[in-house]
Design a protein around this motif. Structure first.
Motif, PDB file in Angstrom:
ATOM      1  N   LYS A  30       7.296  13.058 -19.485  1.00  0.00           N
ATOM      2  CA  LYS A  30       7.084  11.757 -18.851  1.00  0.00           C
ATOM      3  C   LYS A  30       6.172  10.876 -19.708  1.00  0.00           C
ATOM      4  O   LYS A  30       5.213  11.356 -20.316  1.00  0.00           O
ATOM      5  CB  LYS A  30       6.473  11.951 -17.466  1.00  0.00           C
ATOM      6  CG  LYS A  30       7.346  12.776 -16.541  1.00  0.00           C
ATOM      7  CD  LYS A  30       6.589  13.234 -15.317  1.00  0.00           C
ATOM      8  CE  LYS A  30       7.412  14.199 -14.486  1.00  0.00           C
ATOM      9  NZ  LYS A  30       6.642  14.786 -13.375  1.00  0.00           N
ATOM     10  N   VAL A  31       6.474   9.596 -19.725  1.00  0.00           N
ATOM     11  CA  VAL A  31       5.734   8.632 -20.535  1.00  0.00           C
ATOM     12  C   VAL A  31       5.110   7.544 -19.657  1.00  0.00           C
ATOM     13  O   VAL A  31       3.968   7.139 -19.857  1.00  0.00           O
ATOM     14  CB  VAL A  31       6.673   8.002 -21.594  1.00  0.00           C
ATOM     15  CG1 VAL A  31       5.983   6.858 -22.311  1.00  0.00           C
ATOM     16  CG2 VAL A  31       7.142   9.061 -22.584  1.00  0.00           C
ATOM     17  N   TRP A  32       5.878   7.079 -18.693  1.00  0.00           N
ATOM     18  CA  TRP A  32       5.493   5.959 -17.813  1.00  0.00           C
ATOM     19  C   TRP A  32       5.870   6.358 -16.401  1.00  0.00           C
ATOM     20  O   TRP A  32       6.982   6.812 -16.143  1.00  0.00           O
ATOM     21  CB  TRP A  32       6.242   4.727 -18.297  1.00  0.00           C
ATOM     22  CG  TRP A  32       6.433   3.552 -17.401  1.00  0.00           C
ATOM     23  CD1 TRP A  32       6.912   3.546 -16.120  1.00  0.00           C
ATOM     24  CD2 TRP A  32       6.216   2.169 -17.732  1.00  0.00           C
ATOM     25  NE1 TRP A  32       7.021   2.263 -15.639  1.00  0.00           N
ATOM     26  CE2 TRP A  32       6.596   1.402 -16.617  1.00  0.00           C
ATOM     27  CE3 TRP A  32       5.752   1.517 -18.871  1.00  0.00           C
ATOM     28  CZ2 TRP A  32       6.523   0.012 -16.610  1.00  0.00           C
ATOM     29  CZ3 TRP A  32       5.683   0.141 -18.866  1.00  0.00           C
ATOM     30  CH2 TRP A  32       6.054  -0.612 -17.756  1.00  0.00           C
ATOM     31  N   GLU A  33       4.942   6.222 -15.448  1.00  0.00           N
ATOM     32  CA  GLU A  33       5.219   6.553 -14.056  1.00  0.00           C
ATOM     33  C   GLU A  33       4.811   5.381 -13.175  1.00  0.00           C
ATOM     34  O   GLU A  33       3.835   4.693 -13.477  1.00  0.00           O
ATOM     35  CB  GLU A  33       4.444   7.798 -13.616  1.00  0.00           C
ATOM     36  CG  GLU A  33       4.743   9.053 -14.421  1.00  0.00           C
ATOM     37  CD  GLU A  33       3.722   9.356 -15.504  1.00  0.00           C
ATOM     38  OE1 GLU A  33       3.784  10.458 -16.068  1.00  0.00           O
ATOM     39  OE2 GLU A  33       2.866   8.495 -15.779  1.00  0.00           O
ATOM     40  N   GLU A  34       5.569   5.189 -12.088  1.00  0.00           N
ATOM     41  CA  GLU A  34       5.194   4.104 -11.180  1.00  0.00           C
ATOM     42  C   GLU A  34       5.490   4.467  -9.727  1.00  0.00           C
ATOM     43  O   GLU A  34       6.319   5.337  -9.432  1.00  0.00           O
ATOM     44  CB  GLU A  34       5.873   2.795 -11.565  1.00  0.00           C
ATOM     45  CG  GLU A  34       7.377   2.783 -11.611  1.00  0.00           C
ATOM     46  CD  GLU A  34       7.885   1.403 -12.057  1.00  0.00           C
ATOM     47  OE1 GLU A  34       7.591   0.402 -11.375  1.00  0.00           O
ATOM     48  OE2 GLU A  34       8.588   1.341 -13.091  1.00  0.00           O
ATOM     49  N   ALA A  35       4.779   3.804  -8.846  1.00  0.00           N
ATOM     50  CA  ALA A  35       4.955   4.009  -7.408  1.00  0.00           C
ATOM     51  C   ALA A  35       4.751   2.680  -6.696  1.00  0.00           C
ATOM     52  O   ALA A  35       3.809   1.961  -7.003  1.00  0.00           O
ATOM     53  CB  ALA A  35       3.958   5.050  -6.892  1.00  0.00           C
ATOM     54  N   PRO A  36       5.639   2.361  -5.751  1.00  0.00           N
ATOM     55  CA  PRO A  36       6.865   3.093  -5.420  1.00  0.00           C
ATOM     56  C   PRO A  36       7.945   2.885  -6.474  1.00  0.00           C
ATOM     57  O   PRO A  36       7.794   2.052  -7.365  1.00  0.00           O
ATOM     58  CB  PRO A  36       7.264   2.482  -4.073  1.00  0.00           C
ATOM     59  CG  PRO A  36       6.727   1.082  -4.127  1.00  0.00           C
ATOM     60  CD  PRO A  36       5.427   1.186  -4.875  1.00  0.00           C
ATOM     61  N   SER A  37       9.030   3.640  -6.353  1.00  0.00           N
ATOM     62  CA  SER A  37      10.123   3.499  -7.314  1.00  0.00           C
ATOM     63  C   SER A  37      10.855   2.180  -7.121  1.00  0.00           C
ATOM     64  O   SER A  37      11.165   1.803  -5.988  1.00  0.00           O
ATOM     65  CB  SER A  37      11.119   4.650  -7.136  1.00  0.00           C
ATOM     66  OG  SER A  37      12.305   4.398  -7.874  1.00  0.00           O
ATOM     67  N   PRO A  38      11.169   1.470  -8.210  1.00  0.00           N
ATOM     68  CA  PRO A  38      11.958   0.237  -8.083  1.00  0.00           C
ATOM     69  C   PRO A  38      13.427   0.516  -7.777  1.00  0.00           C
ATOM     70  O   PRO A  38      14.188  -0.419  -7.548  1.00  0.00           O
ATOM     71  CB  PRO A  38      11.795  -0.420  -9.459  1.00  0.00           C
ATOM     72  CG  PRO A  38      11.526   0.711 -10.395  1.00  0.00           C
ATOM     73  CD  PRO A  38      10.724   1.712  -9.602  1.00  0.00           C
ATOM     74  N   GLY A  39      13.809   1.813  -7.759  1.00  0.00           N
ATOM     75  CA  GLY A  39      15.203   2.154  -7.544  1.00  0.00           C
ATOM     76  C   GLY A  39      15.533   2.674  -6.158  1.00  0.00           C
ATOM     77  O   GLY A  39      16.690   2.998  -5.875  1.00  0.00           O
ATOM     78  N   LEU A  40      14.543   2.768  -5.263  1.00  0.00           N
ATOM     79  CA  LEU A  40      14.763   3.294  -3.928  1.00  0.00           C
ATOM     80  C   LEU A  40      14.665   2.197  -2.877  1.00  0.00           C
ATOM     81  O   LEU A  40      13.876   1.258  -3.040  1.00  0.00           O
ATOM     82  CB  LEU A  40      13.729   4.372  -3.587  1.00  0.00           C
ATOM     83  CG  LEU A  40      14.140   5.837  -3.800  1.00  0.00           C
ATOM     84  CD1 LEU A  40      14.445   6.098  -5.260  1.00  0.00           C
ATOM     85  CD2 LEU A  40      13.046   6.768  -3.304  1.00  0.00           C
ATOM     86  N   ASN A  41      15.416   2.358  -1.803  1.00  0.00           N
ATOM     87  CA  ASN A  41      15.249   1.460  -0.668  1.00  0.00           C
ATOM     88  C   ASN A  41      14.393   2.149   0.391  1.00  0.00           C
ATOM     89  O   ASN A  41      14.094   3.343   0.297  1.00  0.00           O
ATOM     90  CB  ASN A  41      16.599   1.027  -0.094  1.00  0.00           C
ATOM     91  CG  ASN A  41      17.458   2.202   0.363  1.00  0.00           C
ATOM     92  OD1 ASN A  41      16.965   3.131   0.993  1.00  0.00           O
ATOM     93  ND2 ASN A  41      18.752   2.154   0.060  1.00  0.00           N
ATOM     94  N   ALA A  42      13.996   1.417   1.408  1.00  0.00           N
ATOM     95  CA  ALA A  42      13.081   1.942   2.424  1.00  0.00           C
ATOM     96  C   ALA A  42      13.668   3.127   3.172  1.00  0.00           C
ATOM     97  O   ALA A  42      12.960   4.103   3.486  1.00  0.00           O
ATOM     98  CB  ALA A  42      12.699   0.834   3.401  1.00  0.00           C
TER      99      ALA A  42
END
Length: 449
Positions: free
Chosen positions: A237-249
């Motif tokens: 892993k290089v870059w992690e984020e929360a929440p995911s921009p690829g998930l819906n609620a």
């Protein structure tokens, strides 16, 4: 609560744990190799013990030396951080036999989840969705061909033990399967001393989604949302984020509730991360890490919960301090792993830091154990710090990240900061359009080598 905690790790995570202990009034013991005698966590700890020469096997992985350090200092608990012995069931058992608390899950849960096959079987029985694949280890070529034909090509052949991408090979067709198995088996044997393999369906363009869970070992468990760790190089892993921009609620709630219920049923204790591949609205379990993750700060930033505080409390016998209904999510957070590496070839770049200026300001956090004049040794992982940025939404987070990267100065060695300065301005990244293969494709297309 504990009287004195020995921190069985080094670098930024050792300093992170030390700070949490100090906030809770717990005395700290730093252990270090001879190469780390000037490390920041060693300087700030209440006591320090040299446990061996530079090689990790002779120091940070040396269980007798760590046990002796506990006895010398009177430490009543050990926090293993991540890496090294953090997922070593035998270490947890040895500490328990000496009446020293291992700040983590039970040895049984570490052992089960450390075996990829057993982990898959365990979580599947608890209702967690898994990747289609073999029910257990692949024992013969005939079994392998039959399994691959059933789940369909391409398939992924994986080592049952270990991780980090070693012992993992893709077979796009029947003609490639035997070579993939032979190569994966050889890598697994060399890296882990265990050549057991299993097989899974290979997903084309999935995201890597992981869910932070926490249990108190008493049947109570919660989730603290997901992290998107899809930007990877060689499965790192290089870059992690929360929440995911690829998930819906709806998907976010569905997977969170599923894993929280599973961990409650398992009676899991401490922090853990359940990792999935996510494609076309479906989640597929790949592994569980029974420890604190490198990327835990992004979860802390959006929930306001100190995960290390919670680890210490639960290990000391307390129940969870929060319930699921108490968890709320605020804004967006991104973490960039700052490594002492060439930003394009990723070759390690140990050496002396001549000048060090970390960024600051609202929403900026830097977890690092380095300082101006510090010499990065060549013996360990190249991670030297983590830049974590928080904003009220993803756009604001990206805006702050651009500014923070422009302020971050580390002179004397090469770092991955220039790579992140490129990524934060890339249209695909800005729009959240990436999967686990995106970064390697990008690097292949922009490499100067």
């Amino acid at each position: 609560m504990f009287e004195k905690v020995l921190i069985a790790n080094r670098g930024e995570i050792a300093l992170r744990i030390l700070r949490a202990c100090k906030e809770l009034g717990i005395a700290t013991v730093a252990v270090h190799s001879t190469a780390d005698s000037n490390a920041m966590h060693v300087r700030l700890a209440d006591e320090s013990v040299c446990i061996g020469p530079p090689a990790a096997r002779d120091s940070y992985l040396n269980i007798p030396s760590l046990l002796a350090a506990c006895e010398i200092t009177g430490a009543d608990a050990v926090h293993p951080g991540y890496g090294f012995l953090s997922e070593n069931a035998r270490f947890a058992e040895i500490l328990d036999a000496h009446d020293i608390t291992f700040i983590g899950p039970t040895a049984q849960h570490i052992r089960v989840m450390g075996d990829k096959i057993a982990a898959k079987q365990t979580v599947s029985a608890l209702g967690v969705p898994v990747v289609p694949g073999s029910d257990g280890a692949i024992e013969s070529e005939k079994q392998a061909y039959a399994c691959a034909a059933e789940i369909g090509y391409p398939v992924l052949v994986k080592a049952a033990a270990g991780g980090g991408g070693r012992g993992m090979k893709v077979a796009l067709s029947e003609d490639e399967l035997l070579n993939a198995m032979q190569t994966a088996r050889a890598e697994a044997s060399a890296a882990f001393g265990d050549d057991s393999l299993y097989m899974e369906k290979y997903l084309g363009k999935p995201r890597h989604i992981e869910v932070q869970v926490f249990g108190d070992g008493r049947g109570n468990a919660i989730h603290l949302g997901e992290r998107d760790c899809s930007l990877q190089r060689r499965h790192q892993k290089v870059w992690e984020e929360a929440p995911s921009p690829g998930l819906n609620a709806a998907d976010r709630k569905r997977i969170g509730d599923t894993v929280a219920t599973a961990m409650a049923d398992l009676g899991y204790r401490g922090a853990g991360t359940i990792e999935f591949l996510y494609e076309d609205g479906e989640f597929y379990f790949i592994e569980m890490n029974t420890r604190l993750q490198v990327e835990h700060p992004v979860t802390e930033m959006i929930t306001g919960i100190d995960l290390v505080h919670e680890q210490l409390r639960v290990a000391a016998g307390a129940s969870l301090s929060v319930k699921q209904e108490d968890i709320s999510f605020h804004g967006h957070a991104i973490e960039c792993r700052i490594n002492a590496e060439n930003p394009r070839t990723f070759a390690p770049s140990p050496g002396r830091i001549n000048y060090y200026h970390p960024p600051g300001g609202l929403g900026i956090r830097v977890d690092s154990g380095v300082y101006q004049g510090y010499s990065i040794p060549p013996y360990y992982d190249s991670l030297i710090g983590k830049l974590i940025v928080h904003g009220k939404n993803r756009n604001e987070c990206l805006m702050r990240l651009r500014r923070a990267l422009s302020e971050f100065v580390i002179d004397g060695i090469q770092t991955t900061i220039p790579l992140f300065s490129e990524l934060v301005n890339n249209a695909d990244i800005v729009d959240g359009r990436y999967d686990i293969h995106w970064l390697e494709s990008y690097l292949a297309g922009t490499s100067d080598d």
